[in-house]
Design an enzyme around this catalytic site. Structure first.
Site, short mmCIF file in Angstrom:
data_model
loop_
_atom_site.label_atom_id
_atom_site.label_comp_id
_atom_site.label_asym_id
_atom_site.label_seq_id
_atom_site.Cartn_x
_atom_site.Cartn_y
_atom_site.Cartn_z
N ARG A 24 0.83 -1.21 0.00
CA ARG A 24 0.00 0.00 0.00
C ARG A 24 0.86 1.26 0.00
O ARG A 24 0.33 2.38 -0.01
CB ARG A 24 -0.94 -0.01 1.20
CG ARG A 24 -2.00 -1.07 1.02
CD ARG A 24 -3.06 -1.08 2.06
NE ARG A 24 -4.10 -2.00 1.62
CZ ARG A 24 -4.05 -3.33 1.78
NH1 ARG A 24 -3.00 -3.88 2.36
NH2 ARG A 24 -5.03 -4.09 1.34
N LYS A 84 14.98 -6.81 3.55
CA LYS A 84 15.37 -5.81 4.56
C LYS A 84 16.79 -6.03 5.11
O LYS A 84 17.52 -5.08 5.37
CB LYS A 84 14.37 -5.82 5.72
CG LYS A 84 13.01 -5.26 5.34
CD LYS A 84 12.10 -5.23 6.56
CE LYS A 84 10.74 -4.67 6.20
NZ LYS A 84 9.87 -4.52 7.38
N ALA A 97 8.73 -12.98 17.79
CA ALA A 97 10.16 -12.66 17.85
C ALA A 97 10.74 -12.52 16.45
O ALA A 97 11.91 -12.78 16.21
CB ALA A 97 10.90 -13.73 18.63
N ARG A 118 6.48 -18.70 19.74
CA ARG A 118 6.25 -20.13 19.51
C ARG A 118 7.57 -20.89 19.49
O ARG A 118 7.73 -21.92 20.12
CB ARG A 118 5.50 -20.31 18.18
CG ARG A 118 5.20 -21.72 17.80
CD ARG A 118 4.51 -21.76 16.47
NE ARG A 118 5.29 -21.14 15.40
CZ ARG A 118 4.91 -21.11 14.13
NH1 ARG A 118 3.77 -21.65 13.77
NH2 ARG A 118 5.68 -20.54 13.21
N TYR A 165 -2.87 -5.35 10.30
CA TYR A 165 -3.88 -4.34 9.96
C TYR A 165 -4.86 -4.82 8.87
O TYR A 165 -5.68 -4.03 8.41
CB TYR A 165 -3.22 -3.02 9.55
CG TYR A 165 -2.29 -3.13 8.38
CD1 TYR A 165 -0.94 -3.41 8.57
CD2 TYR A 165 -2.76 -2.97 7.08
CE1 TYR A 165 -0.09 -3.54 7.51
CE2 TYR A 165 -1.90 -3.10 6.00
CZ TYR A 165 -0.58 -3.38 6.23
OH TYR A 165 0.28 -3.51 5.16
N1 LIG Z 1 1.57 -2.30 10.77
C1 LIG Z 1 2.76 -2.27 10.20
O1 LIG Z 1 3.26 -1.25 9.71
C2 LIG Z 1 3.58 -3.54 10.20
C3 LIG Z 1 4.98 -3.50 10.06
C4 LIG Z 1 5.69 -4.70 10.08
C5 LIG Z 1 5.02 -5.89 10.22
N2 LIG Z 1 3.65 -5.89 10.34
C6 LIG Z 1 2.92 -7.14 10.50
O2 LIG Z 1 3.47 -7.83 11.61
C7 LIG Z 1 3.38 -9.24 11.41
C8 LIG Z 1 4.75 -9.88 11.64
O3 LIG Z 1 5.67 -9.41 10.70
P1 LIG Z 1 7.22 -9.83 10.79
O4 LIG Z 1 7.90 -9.14 9.69
O5 LIG Z 1 7.73 -9.68 12.18
O6 LIG Z 1 7.11 -11.39 10.45
P2 LIG Z 1 8.18 -12.57 10.73
O7 LIG Z 1 9.54 -12.00 10.88
O8 LIG Z 1 7.91 -13.60 9.69
O9 LIG Z 1 7.72 -13.15 12.17
C9 LIG Z 1 6.51 -13.85 12.29
C10 LIG Z 1 6.24 -14.12 13.78
O10 LIG Z 1 4.94 -14.74 13.88
C11 LIG Z 1 5.06 -15.95 14.63
N3 LIG Z 1 4.07 -16.92 14.18
C12 LIG Z 1 3.74 -17.24 12.89
N4 LIG Z 1 2.78 -18.19 12.87
C13 LIG Z 1 2.52 -18.49 14.18
C14 LIG Z 1 1.63 -19.40 14.83
N5 LIG Z 1 0.82 -20.20 14.12
N6 LIG Z 1 1.62 -19.44 16.18
C15 LIG Z 1 2.42 -18.63 16.91
N7 LIG Z 1 3.29 -17.74 16.35
C16 LIG Z 1 3.34 -17.68 15.02
C17 LIG Z 1 6.48 -16.42 14.35
O11 LIG Z 1 6.86 -17.35 15.33
P3 LIG Z 1 8.04 -18.41 15.03
O12 LIG Z 1 9.32 -17.70 15.30
O13 LIG Z 1 7.77 -19.50 15.98
O14 LIG Z 1 7.89 -18.83 13.59
C18 LIG Z 1 7.23 -15.08 14.43
O15 LIG Z 1 7.43 -14.70 15.77
C19 LIG Z 1 2.84 -9.43 9.99
O16 LIG Z 1 1.46 -9.66 10.08
C20 LIG Z 1 3.10 -8.08 9.32
O17 LIG Z 1 2.17 -7.80 8.29
C21 LIG Z 1 2.93 -4.74 10.33
#
Ligand SMILES: NC(=O)c1ccc[n+]([C@@H]2O[C@H](COP(=O)([O-])OP(=O)(O)OC[C@H]3O[C@@H](n4cnc5c(N)ncnc54)[C@H](OP(=O)(O)O)[C@@H]3O)[C@@H](O)[C@H]2O)c1
Length: 276
Positions: free
Chosen positions: A15, A65, A128, A152, A218
């Site tokens: 977006r 990134k 994390a 997790r 979001y």
């Molecule tokens: N609003 C914003 O501007 C913004 C900015 C950045 C990110 N986000 C959102 O934040 C979220 C995370 O992004 P990220 O970049 O941090 O992703 P990431 O690095 O892939 O991390 C994903 C996290 O989710 C956990 N997870 C995934 N499936 C799970 C499950 N079934 N049960 C428990 N934990 C689970 C993972 O745990 P494991 O380590 O155990 O796999 C890990 O801690 C996304 O939805 C993204 O769209 C939003």
């Protein structure tokens, strides 16, 4: 004409062009902001030739990134702490980078629920991954000393806690409810809840009434996690504001104007999110 872009793989869902396009229009700037799909094997060449291609800078999203951070010659504060960059520009011809997710999250939290700063109690971070790093760093900068990470995969939580030092501790995912009851803020940084799938599983019945509950997800804008907190009378902070605020510093670097997150912009992006 100044050109900027967002680079990722895939990138169709981004977006960012809508956000920056809105600001270019409202500030009458002769510029463009496009989506550039770049596969992982091609990201290095893409960024090294960014200026030759006519760009003043770019946003970098998943999965580039860390690569962007590694390539940059000048690394600004939060990017160094997080080890990943989402914003690139040039300083005297050198690639400079920052990570504006911390700024985006903390600004949104403080604008939406400024009372969080009066709360005592631990900060609970669910997840994390990359965004958890940005969030934890924000709370550390705000001088918080009891930041609890639940993930997790315990090893990732431990790794993050060790990286940031004694103010940050790793907890077993299954103990998240018992260690959240006196929390000042609970933040979901996992992907649970995205597109309505899954939920971090916090029982808000046992959480203190002053606690602020934030979600980075979001889509949808009101996740089941936030709905459950609202049902218990808690104040919530959605993920859309973070997305909008994290875009501000990049636009200012590239186009020379510090833009604002206006109600009009929020409405525009809300409509887009709701139509997906
Ligand atoms: N609003 C914003 O501007 C913004 C900015 C950045 C990110 N986000 C959102 O934040 C979220 C995370 O992004 P990220 O970049 O941090 O992703 P990431 O690095 O892939 O991390 C994903 C996290 O989710 C956990 N997870 C995934 N499936 C799970 C499950 N079934 N049960 C428990 N934990 C689970 C993972 O745990 P494991 O380590 O155990 O796999 C890990 O801690 C996304 O939805 C993204 O769209 C939003």
């Amino acid at each position: 004409m100044k050109r900027a872009c967002v680079v990722g793989w895939p990138i169709a869902h981004s977006r960012s062009p809508l956000i920056h396009g809105y600001w270019l229009k409202t500030h009458h700037i002769n510029g463009t902001y496009t989506k550039e799909p770049v596969e992982p094997h091609a990201i290095k060449d893409f960024l090294l030739t960014l200026q030759e291609q006519g760009f003043v800078g770019c946003n970098v999203t998943v999965p580039h990134k860390e690569a962007a951070f590694a390539l940059a010659e000048i690394k600004h504060g939060s990017a160094t702490a997080i080890g990943a960059a989402n914003t690139i520009w040039f300083e005297n011809g050198k690639i400079a980078c920052a990570n504006t997710d911390t700024y985006g999250f903390m600004t949104n939290l403080s604008q939406t629920a400024p009372q969080w700063q009066q709360n005592t109690g631990p900060i609970v971070v669910l997840g994390a991954g990359g965004s958890a790093r940005a969030v934890v760093y924000g709370f550390l900068q705000a001088n918080l000393h009891d930041i609890r990470i639940f993930n997790r995969t315990m090893d990732r939580a431990r790794e993050l806690a060790e990286y940031f030092g004694p103010a940050v501790s790793a907890y077993d995912w299954d103990t998240r409810n018992e260690h959240s009851q006196d929390a000042a803020v609970i933040v979901n940084t996992t992907t649970l809840g995205m597109n309505g799938e899954g939920d971090p599983g916090i029982d808000f019945a046992n959480v203190n009434q002053q606690c602020i509950v934030a979600d980075l997800v979001y889509v949808p804008m009101e996740t089941k996690f936030l709905q459950a907190a609202i049902a218990r009378g808690l104040t919530t902070v959605g993920g859309l504001g973070m997305l909008l605020h994290q875009a501000v510093p990049g636009f200012e670097k590239w186009f020379g104007v510090r833009p604002e997150v206006t109600d009009d912009l929020v409405r525009l992006i809300k409509r887009d999110v709701e139509s997906t």
